[in-house]
Motif scaffolding. Structure first.
Motif, mmCIF file in Angstrom:
data_model
loop_
_atom_site.group_PDB
_atom_site.id
_atom_site.type_symbol
_atom_site.label_atom_id
_atom_site.label_comp_id
_atom_site.label_asym_id
_atom_site.label_seq_id
_atom_site.Cartn_x
_atom_site.Cartn_y
_atom_site.Cartn_z
ATOM 1 N N LEU A 162 99.887 -36.941 -10.217
ATOM 2 C CA LEU A 162 98.683 -36.143 -10.386
ATOM 3 C C LEU A 162 99.082 -34.742 -10.817
ATOM 4 C CD1 LEU A 162 95.590 -35.849 -10.008
ATOM 5 C CD2 LEU A 162 96.094 -35.060 -7.687
ATOM 6 N N PRO A 163 98.599 -34.263 -11.979
ATOM 7 C CA PRO A 163 98.959 -32.908 -12.425
ATOM 8 C C PRO A 163 98.487 -31.856 -11.442
ATOM 9 C CG PRO A 163 97.961 -34.182 -14.220
ATOM 10 C CD PRO A 163 97.758 -34.967 -12.963
ATOM 11 N N SER A 164 99.183 -30.731 -11.438
ATOM 12 C CA SER A 164 98.806 -29.650 -10.532
ATOM 13 C C SER A 164 97.455 -29.072 -10.938
ATOM 14 C CB SER A 164 99.874 -28.549 -10.566
ATOM 15 O OG SER A 164 100.134 -28.141 -11.899
ATOM 16 N N CYS A 165 96.668 -28.694 -9.956
ATOM 17 C CA CYS A 165 95.359 -28.099 -10.219
ATOM 18 C C CYS A 165 95.521 -26.632 -10.612
ATOM 19 C CB CYS A 165 94.479 -28.193 -8.971
ATOM 20 S SG CYS A 165 94.006 -29.877 -8.541
ATOM 21 N N ASN A 166 94.592 -26.150 -11.402
ATOM 22 C CA ASN A 166 94.575 -24.743 -11.774
ATOM 23 C C ASN A 166 94.344 -23.897 -10.530
ATOM 24 O OD1 ASN A 166 93.734 -22.129 -12.776
ATOM 25 N ND2 ASN A 166 93.453 -23.107 -14.764
ATOM 26 N N GLY A 196 86.549 -28.414 -22.947
ATOM 27 C CA GLY A 196 86.881 -27.144 -22.304
ATOM 28 C C GLY A 196 85.957 -26.727 -21.181
ATOM 29 N N ILE A 197 85.041 -27.597 -20.747
ATOM 30 C CA ILE A 197 84.092 -27.229 -19.699
ATOM 31 C C ILE A 197 84.681 -27.430 -18.305
ATOM 32 C CG2 ILE A 197 82.938 -29.451 -19.344
ATOM 33 C CD1 ILE A 197 81.240 -26.001 -19.729
ATOM 34 N N GLY A 198 85.780 -28.228 -18.216
ATOM 35 C CA GLY A 198 86.460 -28.393 -16.926
ATOM 36 C C GLY A 198 86.434 -29.798 -16.366
ATOM 37 N N LYS A 199 86.271 -30.800 -17.222
ATOM 38 C CA LYS A 199 86.222 -32.201 -16.743
ATOM 39 C C LYS A 199 87.524 -32.596 -16.054
ATOM 40 C CE LYS A 199 85.560 -33.751 -20.887
ATOM 41 N NZ LYS A 199 85.576 -32.445 -21.586
ATOM 42 N N SER A 200 88.641 -32.311 -16.712
ATOM 43 C CA SER A 200 89.940 -32.702 -16.157
ATOM 44 C C SER A 200 90.213 -31.987 -14.845
ATOM 45 C CB SER A 200 91.059 -32.407 -17.167
ATOM 46 O OG SER A 200 90.867 -33.136 -18.360
ATOM 47 N N GLU A 201 89.840 -30.716 -14.787
ATOM 48 C CA GLU A 201 90.070 -29.954 -13.552
ATOM 49 C C GLU A 201 89.248 -30.509 -12.397
ATOM 50 O OE1 GLU A 201 92.336 -27.685 -12.906
ATOM 51 O OE2 GLU A 201 93.077 -27.925 -14.951
ATOM 52 N N VAL A 202 88.025 -30.948 -12.688
ATOM 53 C CA VAL A 202 87.193 -31.551 -11.633
ATOM 54 C C VAL A 202 87.824 -32.847 -11.141
ATOM 55 C CG1 VAL A 202 84.973 -32.650 -11.151
ATOM 56 C CG2 VAL A 202 85.047 -30.486 -12.400
ATOM 57 N N ALA A 203 88.305 -33.669 -12.080
ATOM 58 C CA ALA A 203 88.946 -34.931 -11.694
ATOM 59 C C ALA A 203 90.175 -34.668 -10.830
ATOM 60 C CB ALA A 203 89.319 -35.720 -12.946
ATOM 61 N N LYS A 204 90.983 -33.694 -11.230
ATOM 62 C CA LYS A 204 92.186 -33.361 -10.455
ATOM 63 C C LYS A 204 91.811 -32.791 -9.087
ATOM 64 C CE LYS A 204 94.077 -30.814 -13.714
ATOM 65 N NZ LYS A 204 95.041 -29.914 -14.372
ATOM 66 N N ALA A 205 90.792 -31.945 -9.064
ATOM 67 C CA ALA A 205 90.374 -31.346 -7.792
ATOM 68 C C ALA A 205 89.842 -32.410 -6.836
ATOM 69 C CB ALA A 205 89.299 -30.284 -8.053
ATOM 70 N N TYR A 206 89.074 -33.378 -7.360
ATOM 71 C CA TYR A 206 88.603 -34.471 -6.505
ATOM 72 C C TYR A 206 89.794 -35.229 -5.915
ATOM 73 C CZ TYR A 206 87.296 -39.113 -5.100
ATOM 74 O OH TYR A 206 87.186 -40.268 -4.384
ATOM 75 N N THR A 454 102.841 -27.747 -13.063
ATOM 76 C CA THR A 454 104.041 -27.527 -12.252
ATOM 77 C C THR A 454 104.479 -28.794 -11.526
ATOM 78 O OG1 THR A 454 102.619 -26.722 -10.464
ATOM 79 C CG2 THR A 454 103.577 -25.079 -11.929
ATOM 80 N N GLU A 455 103.530 -29.703 -11.257
ATOM 81 C CA GLU A 455 103.865 -30.943 -10.558
ATOM 82 C C GLU A 455 104.764 -31.823 -11.415
ATOM 83 O OE1 GLU A 455 104.204 -33.710 -7.654
ATOM 84 O OE2 GLU A 455 103.151 -31.796 -7.431
ATOM 85 N N ASN A 456 104.424 -31.962 -12.698
ATOM 86 C CA ASN A 456 105.200 -32.811 -13.607
ATOM 87 C C ASN A 456 106.166 -32.029 -14.479
ATOM 88 O OD1 ASN A 456 104.034 -35.611 -13.196
ATOM 89 N ND2 ASN A 456 102.155 -34.475 -13.600
ATOM 90 N N LYS A 457 106.203 -30.689 -14.281
ATOM 91 C CA LYS A 457 107.138 -29.798 -14.990
ATOM 92 C C LYS A 457 106.947 -29.850 -16.506
ATOM 93 C CE LYS A 457 110.521 -30.314 -11.266
ATOM 94 N NZ LYS A 457 111.887 -30.727 -10.870
ATOM 95 N N THR A 458 105.687 -29.889 -16.933
ATOM 96 C CA THR A 458 105.380 -29.953 -18.354
ATOM 97 C C THR A 458 104.510 -28.777 -18.770
ATOM 98 O OG1 THR A 458 103.404 -31.308 -17.989
ATOM 99 C CG2 THR A 458 105.489 -32.469 -18.380
ATOM 100 N N ILE A 459 104.490 -28.532 -20.080
ATOM 101 C CA ILE A 459 103.601 -27.532 -20.663
ATOM 102 C C ILE A 459 102.869 -28.187 -21.827
ATOM 103 C CG2 ILE A 459 104.908 -25.492 -19.985
ATOM 104 C CD1 ILE A 459 106.181 -25.487 -22.766
#
Length: 797
Positions: A162-166, A196-206, A454-459
């Protein structure tokens, strides 16, 4: 009636009746002291262990199979009974009450466990023996009834965490609750919304909020082919020899065993479900599926992510990135309004303000000056009355300009814009660009231009920012040649395995989609050297697209060769990596012959062997005519030898054995003729043939594979003897086939032969990749065969 005699209920009785001074973790460790160390103090325990014990106690997870295996020994149940008598019962406040409550559990479960079992349990007079018997029945019953729990894949899937959350993520509590509520009843949910509205961030936060609910959380970034994305997961038991279809089948079998305690996040699914044929199949599984998409869907359950509340959440988000802006709230409010309350753009505006030292009012005027907001001809990707795609792009372009990046940062952005938006390892990117430090990369992360996981060490770049970056930095072959040279070198060294070839291949595909060809001759060579890299790692689906790309560039070079445009060419540096100097738009005989070679190879899966033979003959004629009028070099001579070798393979499939032998001998003759150019040491002679044999092995066509290997090995033995890598590879493949067929004696014989050849030929490099591959198979063979002492010799590989 539902069975109440579960471990969660039984341990619940003990927890309800224990002393306050006797903590849960101590009770669990005393209960399973044959497996768990119950001498540890609370301070010595790992936090994850106490969480795991809690999950056993509340029924979220069953007792692990490793513990049950420990108690397969009857003596260990005696240990548990002794632990009840000596450790647990003395720490119960009301032993009698605990027994009464457990007997009630038994009585309530009679219709499930049967009267005979209930009587046997209740009639046990000794409390220690009684408690032990009830626990024994409960934990074994949890497993024997097939409780639907997923296997723990933490040590099986080695990537896609799971990618790190913002860190600046705020709000969305209602959306997260809605997702949780839906997934408690249904297994599939789409999260929709504009880019860019934040779909991925919501999924990660859930997922982050509910992490303890799940045994596994798997994150997949959709690249356009769901089967391929599943195949490209990295499993611990993957091997280089597996083609994409085999990897997919192996991975999907594991995924089919997953249940509702596994969450799969499918991010960036920006297509309609009907356009991804495998989605319906994936949705049939028992796991929970959370999908982010820009598309609006009518026939699927979905939750739409809209703008954050302007007055509270967006303003708070702005101040979180730029605290100094609090002194001018009116301008901040106007900036948010100007960018249409778009989450990504609001973040970028705040970060730009913080980094540039501008005043909020100045930034507002700059944004208004771009004039995008009033454009009535804007292109809408996500239907919305108040927001347009052109508006997003226009504001982002302006914000990136306002950051006034230095040349080094622009070059970083230019190169990263070519790479996949799914991300690339930060350390690899630093190496490919030969950066002395990551200072400028980190600065771009601070500006919000580059996203860091930061979780997967990617950019990576957000897809919208990637589009802007390409338009602003114009990534050409010449300007990105440092990174291209490093990736080209990886392709040239395709005989050496890298840790994540899938990552490299995704980078190559992305570069091919986005790069601007100002140096076609150099890039043609790069494309030609990509082909064997994709072929080695069996990404056969991309080969036809790659061949089309090669032909396209050659046509461009032919057209430009007729014009007066300035040109460049490529030379090689000492490492063998091409370098850009000045271009010549001349298409050589080698280029034409190699294109024919690749086109012929694409005909093999379709069994169009006669057409392949025609193309090989035409390519051979081109090279022979070239050698009549030009001095042969290593490239041209090597290509001619390979063409004869590949023609031999085509004849072999056409059952024309005599012609096949003749062509293969010719291939060796060419190598001997040009031995002074280093062709004897080159190991390309039979690689295509052996790759074909490997493909047949993966498809379980063992007899056909052995026919090819018999043919190759006898020819090599006759022409070159046995002390060479080609002969060693034939023995290696014989061993692999026997290993796959569960023929240990035959497998051992051929693998040991291969090992001896590789060590003899590569004596200056005993840790070569050929020997490592052989050693891994020998280790696995001996372990399966029960010869652990012999396996130890190969364990280090």
């Amino acid at each position: 009636m539902r069975n109440r005699l579960t471990f969660a209920n039984v341990i619940g009785v003990l927890l309800e009746n224990k002393k306050k001074t006797y903590p849960q973790h101590q009770l669990v460790r005393s209960l399973f002291s044959a497996y768990l160390d119950d001498t540890l103090t609370a301070s010595e325990l790992i936090a994850d262990d106490t969480t795991m014990y809690s999950r056993w106690c509340n029924g979220a997870r069953p007792i692990p199979i490793d513990i049950l295996k420990t108690y397969e020994d009857e003596d260990e149940w005696d240990t548990m009974e002794d632990d009840f008598r000596d450790k647990i019962i003395p720490n119960l406040l009301n032993e009698a009450q605990a027994r009464i409550q457990m007997e009630e559990l038994i009585t309530d479960s009679i219709k499930t466990i049967g009267q005979e079992m209930a009587d046997a349990l209740i009639q046990e007079p000794d409390n220690a023996a009684f408690f032990c018997s009830v626990v024994r029945y409960a934990i074994l019953n949890d497993h024997s009834t097939g409780a639907l729990y997923s296997p723990d894949l933490s040590e099986v899937i080695l990537c896609n965490k799971l990618p790190s959350c913002n860190q600046a993520f705020i709000g969305r509590k209602d959306e997260i609750k809605a997702i949780a509520s839906h997934l408690s009843n249904q297994s599939v949910l789409f999260i929709t919304g504009m880019a860019g509205i934040g779909k991925s961030e919501v999924a990660k936060a859930y997922a982050q909020t509910n992490r303890k609910k799940y045994t596994n959380i798997i994150y997949l970034y959709y690249t356009g082919d769901l089967r391929k994305d599943i195949a490209n997961l990295t499993f611990a038991d993957d091997s280089v020899e597996m083609n994409e279809e085999v990897r997919f089948q192996n991975h999907y079998k594991v995924m089919q065993r997953l249940h509702t305690d596994t969450l799969l996040i499918l991010d960036n699914f920006n297509v309609l479900p009907k356009d991804e044929p495998f989605l319906k199949e994936l949705m049939k599984n028992d796991m929970q599926l959370l999908i982010t998409s820009r598309c609006k869907l009518k026939n699927y359950d979905s939750i739409e992510i809209k703008e954050l509340d302007k007055e509270k959440e967006l303003t708070e988000l702005f101040y979180k990135h730029c605290p100094s802006a609090k002194r001018d709230p009116d301008s901040v409010s106007a900036i948010i309004e100007e960018v249409n309350c778009h989450t990504l753009t609001v973040c970028m505006a705040a970060l730009t303000l913080e980094a540039s030292g501008m005043e909020p009012e100045e930034l507002l005027q700059e944004l208004r000056s771009c004039g995008i907001g009033q454009n009535m001809e804007e292109i809408e990707v996500f239907k919305d009355d108040e927001f347009s795609y052109a508006s997003m792009i226009g504001h982002l372009r302006m914000l990136m300009k306002l950051n006034r990046l230095n040349e080094d940062s622009i070059d970083i952005l230019r190169n990263l814009s070519l790479l996949p938006v799914s991300g690339v390892y930060k350390s690899a990117f630093k190496m490919w660009l030969e950066l002395d430090s990551l200072k400028n990369v980190n600065e771009l992360i601070r500006y919000g231009i580059i996203s860091e996981d930061t979780e997967n060490k990617t950019i990576a770049l957000h897809p919208l920012i990637q589009e802007v970056a390409i338009a602003e930095t114009i990534p050409t072959v010449s300007d990105c040649h440092v990174m291209l040279n490093h990736l080209h070198l990886i392709c040239l060294a395709h005989g050496l395995d890298v840790k994540r070839p899938v990552t490299v291949m995704e980078c190559l595909k992305s570069i091919n989609r986005h790069i601007i060809l100002d140096n076609r001759a150099y890039y043609l060579l790069f494309l030609q050297d990509m082909y064997p890299y994709f072929d080695k790692y069996l990404d056969t689906d991309y080969l036809s697209e790659l061949v089309e790309r090669i032909e396209y560039v050659m046509n461009l070079m032919n057209d430009s060769g007729k014009s007066d445009e300035t040109s460049k060419s490529y030379n090689s540096d000492k490492s063998g990596t091409p370098d850009i100097t000045q271009e010549t738009n001349h298409i050589s005989a080698c280029d034409k012959a190699l294109l024919l070679d690749y086109k012929a190879q694409l005909l093999f899966p379709r069994k169009e062997y006669d057409n392949a033979i025609k193309k090989y003959k035409k390519a051979i004629a081109l090279m022979e005519n070239y050698h009549k009028t030009n001095t042969a070099d290593a490239r041209s001579a090597n290509l001619l030898s390979n063409l004869h070798n590949n023609l031999s393979t085509a004849y072999l499939f056409r059952k024309k054995l005599e012609e096949a032998v003749s062509e293969l001998k010719t291939a060796f003759t060419v190598r001997r003729e040009y031995a002074s150019l280093g062709l004897i040491e080159n190991n390309d002679t039979l690689q295509q043939t052996l790759s074909l044999a490997n493909m047949l092995v993966q498809n379980k066509e063992y007899d056909s594979a052995l026919e090819i290997i018999d043919f190759c090995e006898s020819t090599i033995d006759e022409v070159m003897g046995r002390n060479n890598l080609d002969y060693g590879m034939c023995e290696f493949y014989r061993g692999v086939i026997a290993y796959t067929r569960s023929q240990p004696v035959i497998a051992e014989q051929h693998l040991l032969n291969a090992d001896a050849v590789f060590h003899a030929v590569m004596n200056e490099n005993p840790d070569n990749d050929y020997s490592k591959s052989t050693a891994r198979y020998l280790y696995s063979l001996y372990m399966r065969w029960g010869k652990k002492e012999l396996a130890e010799q190969y364990k280090k590989y």
